[in-house]
Design an enzyme around this catalytic site. Sequence first.
Site, mmCIF file in Angstrom:
data_model
loop_
_atom_site.group_PDB
_atom_site.id
_atom_site.type_symbol
_atom_site.label_atom_id
_atom_site.label_comp_id
_atom_site.label_asym_id
_atom_site.label_seq_id
_atom_site.Cartn_x
_atom_site.Cartn_y
_atom_site.Cartn_z
ATOM 1 N N HIS A 152 10.262 -8.333 9.034
ATOM 2 C CA HIS A 152 11.266 -8.059 7.992
ATOM 3 C C HIS A 152 12.014 -6.751 8.167
ATOM 4 O O HIS A 152 12.933 -6.475 7.410
ATOM 5 C CB HIS A 152 10.630 -8.082 6.606
ATOM 6 C CG HIS A 152 9.845 -6.828 6.301
ATOM 7 N ND1 HIS A 152 8.665 -6.527 6.910
ATOM 8 C CD2 HIS A 152 10.101 -5.793 5.469
ATOM 9 C CE1 HIS A 152 8.209 -5.369 6.454
ATOM 10 N NE2 HIS A 152 9.063 -4.897 5.591
HETATM 11 N N1 UDP Z 1 2.184 -9.034 2.083
HETATM 12 C C1 UDP Z 1 1.859 -10.051 1.199
HETATM 13 N N2 UDP Z 1 2.387 -11.297 1.418
HETATM 14 C C2 UDP Z 1 3.195 -11.574 2.474
HETATM 15 C C3 UDP Z 1 3.501 -10.546 3.394
HETATM 16 C C4 UDP Z 1 2.989 -9.261 3.155
HETATM 17 O O1 UDP Z 1 1.113 -9.847 0.242
HETATM 18 O O2 UDP Z 1 3.656 -12.721 2.594
HETATM 19 C C5 UDP Z 1 1.643 -7.698 1.821
HETATM 20 C C6 UDP Z 1 0.875 -7.121 2.971
HETATM 21 O O3 UDP Z 1 -0.450 -7.567 2.954
HETATM 22 C C7 UDP Z 1 1.007 -5.629 2.708
HETATM 23 C C8 UDP Z 1 2.356 -5.503 2.086
HETATM 24 O O4 UDP Z 1 2.707 -6.806 1.612
HETATM 25 O O5 UDP Z 1 0.027 -5.190 1.794
HETATM 26 C C9 UDP Z 1 3.314 -5.027 3.124
HETATM 27 O O6 UDP Z 1 4.570 -5.133 2.668
HETATM 28 P P1 UDP Z 1 5.827 -5.187 3.620
HETATM 29 O O7 UDP Z 1 5.420 -5.680 4.952
HETATM 30 O O8 UDP Z 1 6.872 -5.913 2.866
HETATM 31 O O9 UDP Z 1 6.301 -3.664 3.652
HETATM 32 P P2 UDP Z 1 5.944 -2.406 4.553
HETATM 33 O O10 UDP Z 1 4.469 -2.205 4.529
HETATM 34 O O11 UDP Z 1 6.489 -2.638 5.908
HETATM 35 O O12 UDP Z 1 6.657 -1.284 3.866
#
Ligand code: UDP
Length: 356
Positions: free
Chosen positions: A206
């Site tokens: 993403h």
């Molecule tokens: N996550 C979730 N469902 C999904 C994909 C990700 O619950 O379908 C959770 C994942 O386990 C983590 C968080 O969302 O705890 C990460 O979010 P994201 O990847 O959107 O953002 P980033 O960490 O890159 O800021």
Amino acid sequence: MDKIITIVGARPQFIKAATLSRQFLIRGIDEKIVHTGQHFDENMSQVFFEEMEIPKPAYNLDIHGLSHGAMTGRMLEGIESILQNEKPDGVLVYGDTNSTLSGALAASKLQIPLIHVEAGLRSFNMQMPEEINRILTDRISNVLFCPTDTAVANLKREGFDAMPVQIIKNGDVMQDAAMFYAESAMLKSSIIKKIGFKKFVLATIHRQENTDSPENLRNIIHGLDQINKQIPVVVPMHPRTRNILAHNFQLPEFTIIDPVGYFDMIMLLKSCELVITDSGGVQKEAFFFGKHCITLREQTEWTELVDNGFNILVGSNSEKLQSAFDILKDRKSDFSLNLYGRGHAAEIAAKEIQKI
Ligand code: UDP
């Protein structure tokens, strides 16, 4: 501090906030949550509040789908008027999104003490909107809770130890969440039955640098399709990526599912053979659940994972992705290393906040 306003807006912030909200309740600290609306789909927002029993937001600004500047500006305006009415002792922000930065700006312009959880992280890539958000937020924070030694060292290198701020290494609140919810996930999630694969690779995509570059996205999809020929690849697809794929690309061969709630995500992480991601949080969660990770980025803020052989960075290069897969699929590692604390990060932070 007795009264805190917490600003959240994006999926990872709900997960982080769940851990501290529970500690505030235990300690009798009055917390009101402001949801900016940045993520608003049922499966990107509401499911986390329900499953993780996060207190219902006192305010929802319902701001989403705008350019970075417009979104940040409108959030700043909305948060400012809430802070003027509520007059909290402190404002708490998490991570590195536009919601983080607008909350930070609103607090600092009203001279309300600002607390940043997940401070000090750096990718050293100023093309990333998240890097700009975290640098600016750190600079105007009064209390900086750092998850790792690297984060503390980053702040020191930038001269923060000569500033009138508190720098506290408390560990990673996402480790707290992973430990706290693992049992409920086991009891309540049926995702493994639903997807029907015994062995699979879990992937998420993403980051803007991947989704907004057709070349990068094409390479990643090609790389994942190649791996999918060897072992099923399951991708809970972020709405942004799904939109772009729907308009510009042939359908991939790997398995796409809707974004899942946190309990399902824990079960996918626990049950998979390996993780491939460009997410910040998912890189760490792979480690929490004893899985190697291939990161679809050129840099990571979580350098300790790479230094210790748990993670390989491949950018969007499909050949590098395949070779990293070949290396990691047979690698044996000891995941008991204490890189992120042992699940007490929120407790440490709440205690410190209460003392201020
Ligand atoms: N996550 C979730 N469902 C999904 C994909 C990700 O619950 O379908 C959770 C994942 O386990 C983590 C968080 O969302 O705890 C990460 O979010 P994201 O990847 O959107 O953002 P980033 O960490 O890159 O800021």
